[in-house]
Scaffold this motif. Structure first.
Motif, PDB file in Angstrom:
ATOM      1  N   LEU A 150       0.835  -1.201   0.000  1.00 33.03           N
ATOM      2  CA  LEU A 150       0.000   0.000   0.000  1.00 33.03           C
ATOM      3  C   LEU A 150       0.866   1.247   0.000  1.00 33.03           C
ATOM      4  N   VAL A 151       0.530   2.201  -0.851  1.00 32.95           N
ATOM      5  CA  VAL A 151       1.066   3.556  -0.764  1.00 32.95           C
ATOM      6  C   VAL A 151      -0.038   4.445  -0.213  1.00 32.95           C
ATOM      7  N   SER A 152       0.160   4.971   0.987  1.00 32.97           N
ATOM      8  CA  SER A 152      -0.763   5.929   1.588  1.00 32.97           C
ATOM      9  C   SER A 152      -0.323   7.325   1.156  1.00 32.97           C
ATOM     10  N   ALA A 153      -1.139   7.980   0.332  1.00 29.94           N
ATOM     11  CA  ALA A 153      -0.760   9.270  -0.266  1.00 29.94           C
ATOM     12  C   ALA A 153      -1.519  10.399   0.412  1.00 29.94           C
ATOM     13  N   ASP A 154      -0.790  11.244   1.110  1.00 27.41           N
ATOM     14  CA  ASP A 154      -1.359  12.393   1.805  1.00 27.41           C
ATOM     15  C   ASP A 154      -0.304  13.493   1.805  1.00 27.41           C
ATOM     16  N   MET A 155      -0.727  14.725   1.762  1.00 29.32           N
ATOM     17  CA  MET A 155       0.219  15.818   1.554  1.00 29.32           C
ATOM     18  C   MET A 155       1.189  15.967   2.736  1.00 29.32           C
ATOM     19  N   ALA A 156       2.320  16.652   2.489  1.00 28.40           N
ATOM     20  CA  ALA A 156       3.412  16.759   3.463  1.00 28.40           C
ATOM     21  C   ALA A 156       3.724  18.215   3.756  1.00 28.40           C
ATOM     22  N   HIS A 157       4.368  18.458   4.907  1.00 28.03           N
ATOM     23  CA  HIS A 157       4.662  19.812   5.362  1.00 28.03           C
ATOM     24  C   HIS A 157       5.965  20.330   4.759  1.00 28.03           C
ATOM     25  N   ALA A 158       5.865  21.247   3.810  1.00 26.61           N
ATOM     26  CA  ALA A 158       7.052  21.847   3.215  1.00 26.61           C
ATOM     27  C   ALA A 158       7.668  22.873   4.160  1.00 26.61           C
ATOM     28  N   PHE A 159       8.979  23.036   4.050  1.00 20.72           N
ATOM     29  CA  PHE A 159       9.687  24.034   4.855  1.00 20.72           C
ATOM     30  C   PHE A 159       9.149  25.425   4.558  1.00 20.72           C
ATOM     31  N   ASN A 160       8.770  26.139   5.625  1.00 20.47           N
ATOM     32  CA  ASN A 160       8.275  27.512   5.525  1.00 20.47           C
ATOM     33  C   ASN A 160       9.368  28.433   6.042  1.00 20.47           C
ATOM     34  N   PRO A 161       9.982  29.253   5.178  1.00 18.78           N
ATOM     35  CA  PRO A 161      11.123  30.066   5.617  1.00 18.78           C
ATOM     36  C   PRO A 161      10.776  31.105   6.673  1.00 18.78           C
ATOM     37  N   LEU A 192      12.140  -0.855   4.189  1.00 20.95           N
ATOM     38  CA  LEU A 192      11.786  -1.663   3.031  1.00 20.95           C
ATOM     39  C   LEU A 192      10.720  -0.990   2.172  1.00 20.95           C
ATOM     40  N   SER A 193       9.668  -0.503   2.816  1.00 23.73           N
ATOM     41  CA  SER A 193       8.601   0.133   2.028  1.00 23.73           C
ATOM     42  C   SER A 193       9.092   1.441   1.417  1.00 23.73           C
ATOM     43  N   ALA A 194       9.889   2.213   2.178  1.00 25.95           N
ATOM     44  CA  ALA A 194      10.455   3.436   1.615  1.00 25.95           C
ATOM     45  C   ALA A 194      11.383   3.116   0.448  1.00 25.95           C
ATOM     46  N   GLY A 195      12.151   2.032   0.588  1.00 26.16           N
ATOM     47  CA  GLY A 195      13.033   1.624  -0.498  1.00 26.16           C
ATOM     48  C   GLY A 195      12.262   1.258  -1.748  1.00 26.16           C
ATOM     49  N   ALA A 196      11.137   0.581  -1.583  1.00 28.19           N
ATOM     50  CA  ALA A 196      10.314   0.218  -2.742  1.00 28.19           C
ATOM     51  C   ALA A 196       9.789   1.463  -3.442  1.00 28.19           C
ATOM     52  N   PHE A 197       9.385   2.481  -2.663  1.00 29.64           N
ATOM     53  CA  PHE A 197       8.890   3.705  -3.291  1.00 29.64           C
ATOM     54  C   PHE A 197      10.032   4.474  -3.948  1.00 29.64           C
ATOM     55  N   GLN A 198      11.203   4.486  -3.324  1.00 27.74           N
ATOM     56  CA  GLN A 198      12.362   5.128  -3.946  1.00 27.74           C
ATOM     57  C   GLN A 198      12.670   4.503  -5.315  1.00 27.74           C
ATOM     58  N   LEU A 199      12.573   3.182  -5.405  1.00 30.82           N
ATOM     59  CA  LEU A 199      12.823   2.519  -6.681  1.00 30.82           C
ATOM     60  C   LEU A 199      11.772   2.912  -7.719  1.00 30.82           C
ATOM     61  N   ALA A 200      10.528   3.090  -7.272  1.00 35.15           N
ATOM     62  CA  ALA A 200       9.496   3.565  -8.204  1.00 35.15           C
ATOM     63  C   ALA A 200       9.828   4.965  -8.700  1.00 35.15           C
ATOM     64  N   ALA A 241      -2.824  -1.911   9.137  1.00 34.62           N
ATOM     65  CA  ALA A 241      -3.137  -2.793  10.255  1.00 34.62           C
ATOM     66  C   ALA A 241      -4.313  -3.713   9.922  1.00 34.62           C
ATOM     67  N   ARG A 242      -5.306  -3.179   9.222  1.00 34.89           N
ATOM     68  CA  ARG A 242      -6.476  -3.991   8.876  1.00 34.89           C
ATOM     69  C   ARG A 242      -6.090  -5.126   7.940  1.00 34.89           C
ATOM     70  N   LEU A 243      -5.186  -4.827   6.988  1.00 35.61           N
ATOM     71  CA  LEU A 243      -4.861  -5.804   5.950  1.00 35.61           C
ATOM     72  C   LEU A 243      -3.601  -6.605   6.243  1.00 35.61           C
ATOM     73  N   GLY A 244      -2.747  -6.102   7.134  1.00 35.76           N
ATOM     74  CA  GLY A 244      -1.516  -6.808   7.448  1.00 35.76           C
ATOM     75  C   GLY A 244      -0.534  -6.820   6.299  1.00 35.76           C
ATOM     76  N   LEU A 245      -0.354  -5.667   5.653  1.00 36.64           N
ATOM     77  CA  LEU A 245       0.553  -5.626   4.503  1.00 36.64           C
ATOM     78  C   LEU A 245       1.556  -4.482   4.635  1.00 36.64           C
ATOM     79  N   ARG A 246       2.572  -4.540   3.810  1.00 32.29           N
ATOM     80  CA  ARG A 246       3.611  -3.503   3.783  1.00 32.29           C
ATOM     81  C   ARG A 246       3.015  -2.195   3.289  1.00 32.29           C
ATOM     82  N   SER A 247       3.465  -1.081   3.890  1.00 25.69           N
ATOM     83  CA  SER A 247       2.886   0.216   3.546  1.00 25.69           C
ATOM     84  C   SER A 247       3.936   1.307   3.674  1.00 25.69           C
ATOM     85  N   VAL A 248       3.791   2.333   2.842  1.00 22.34           N
ATOM     86  CA  VAL A 248       4.651   3.513   2.904  1.00 22.34           C
ATOM     87  C   VAL A 248       3.762   4.745   2.852  1.00 22.34           C
TER      88      VAL A 248
END
Length: 444
Positions: free
Chosen positions: A322-333, A366-374, A403-410
């Protein structure tokens, strides 16, 4: 200093404009699901109903909607599910804001205001002095439908409401103390002057029945979102940034759907699913939230529809991610003190991998590595975000879905400024980069 920024190519600019248009068509989670469904249907996906039996075969492309605002789209790949597993991307259709109360309408000093509840965690001050209106769905009497009720989308496009600020002469310390709006007494937006012969709550009901052209007794209720009518826009010297409402998290919803559609052309072997959930901003515990049954139900229907039993389903999940896609906090100068110096992320530098040791985000090596390869396969850079250790960390659908599915996630997302503001902003190049990265993930 940030590294070299991604160029805003013609393709990236077109993708960013498509995102702004998607958001402008989607002023509520109910509209967001409808907008996603329209994209899917234009690409040849057909709608399934949860009340029907599903029979699926390789190459099948379908989507299903639960309660108008949660959607799942999927493609059955050529490889057996038990050999290839599933490639899942999850996002959410809801955004923080204001919801109208069922008996909305109060008279105060000759003015009619709409009672509202706070939904999720919006930055309330940003909703003041803006051109607001109403959108959502209404419940309509229909004897032909189950339980005698059906729903329709409603959107009033003209500016309708306002939360007017006090002049500084009556709030001298607003610049020092910040704008504070009492949720019960200070937040209800002004709708109109009071009509002496009309009950307060009836004004809104008449507005809705006139807009939908239905009889007065046909309206049974409504779920209404207060939204900002200002359309999305590019800004910056090179138009390198975008601004709109609901970038969190319609940016991820749009990227997930486009990535799924883009990957259709590559004759992928693995099956792919895209989940867009409602209610993430209020905890996801509902019939259509990520902590409800919809995720399990759809996957179970897919495996059953492909002729697999319960043991096969577990074999499929063991090969899935699973890739959980939600926005991230960018650096605010303007506020450098709230970021971990080694994990600052910046606009227009590509997707962000989000990590939290307490599992508020699901990423591990591991999950971060898989996304990096993508990302490598897609030719886009990536960034790493970790919250400061002395600040509480937000969360996503990732932990509960994994947790519900018991699978790798990033957990990933594009960087943005002013998350949960009425007007958010992001990099114009990042949306195309995320679409490409998710496409590469679907094709893994």
């Amino acid at each position: 200093m940030p590294e070299a920024l991604l160029p805003v190519s013609a393709t990236a600019r077109a993708r960013a404009q498509a995102l702004l248009d998607f958001i402008d068509r989607s002023p509520s989670p109910w509209h967001a699901a409808a907008s996603a469904a329209a994209l899917l249907e234009a690409a040849g996906y057909t709608r399934l109903d949860e009340t029907d039996a599903w029979s699926l075969a390789p190459g099948a492309r379908h989507y299903v909607v639960r309660d108008d605002s949660t959607l799942a789209a999927f493609r059955i790949g050529q490889a057996p599910l038990t050999d290839s597993g599933l490639r899942l991307v999850g996002a959410h259709t809801d955004s923080p804001g204001l919801r109208v109360k069922p008996l909305a309408g109060e008279r105060r000093g000759g003015w009619l205001r709409l009672g509202v509840e706070v939904y999720g965690g919006p930055i309330l001050a940003t909703f003041s002095d803006r051109d607001l209106s109403l959108a959502g769905r209404v419940a309509i009497r229909d004897p032909a439908m189950p339980f005698g009720v059906t729903s329709r989308l409603v959107r009033i496009e003209q500016p309708l409401l306002r939360i007017p600020n006090l002049p500084i002469h009556l709030n001298r310390k607003v610049n020092e103390d910040g704008l504070r709006l009492d949720r019960q007494t200070g937040l209800p937006p002004v709708l109109s002057a009071v009509e002496a012969d009309l009950p307060a709550a009836e004004t809104l009901r008449r507005l809705l029945t006139d807009t939908l052209q239905i009889p007065a007794d046909g309206l049974l209720g409504f779920d209404l979102n207060v939204y900002d009518t200002q359309p999305g826009a590019f800004f910056g010297p090179q138009r390198e940034f975008i601004a709109n409402s609901q970038l969190d998290n319609l940016g991820s919803c749009h990227a997930a759907v486009l990535a799924l559609l883009d990957s259709d052309d590559s004759a992928p072997q693995a099956s792919a699913l895209c989940f867009l959930f409602d209610h993430e901003e209020v905890g996801s515990t509902s019939a259509k939230g990520a902590d409800g049954s919809f995720l399990d139900d759809v996957i179970g229907r897919i495996t059953n529809g492909c002729g697999l039993d319960d043991q096969d389903r577990q074999r499929v999940l063991a090969r899935s991610m699973l890739v959980s896609a939600d926005m991230a906090h960018a650096f605010n100068p303007g506020h450098p003190h709230v970021y971990d110096n080694d994990h600052r992320v910046h606009l227009n530098q590509g997707p962000v991998i989000k990590t939290n040791a307490s599992q508020r985000y699901t990423s591990d090596s591991l999950s971060a590595g898989a996304f990096q390869l993508a990302c490598e396969r897609a030719g886009v850079p990536w960034q790493h975000y970790v919250q400061r250790s002395d600040l509480a960390c937000g969360s996503t659908i990732g932990p509960m879905a994994a947790a519900r599915l018991g699978l790798r996630s990033v957990d990933v997302g594009n960087p943005m400024w002013a998350m949960h503001s009425a007007r958010e902003s992001a990099g114009a190049a990042d949306h195309d980069a995320m679409c490409r990265a998710l496409k590469a993930f679907f094709e893994t």
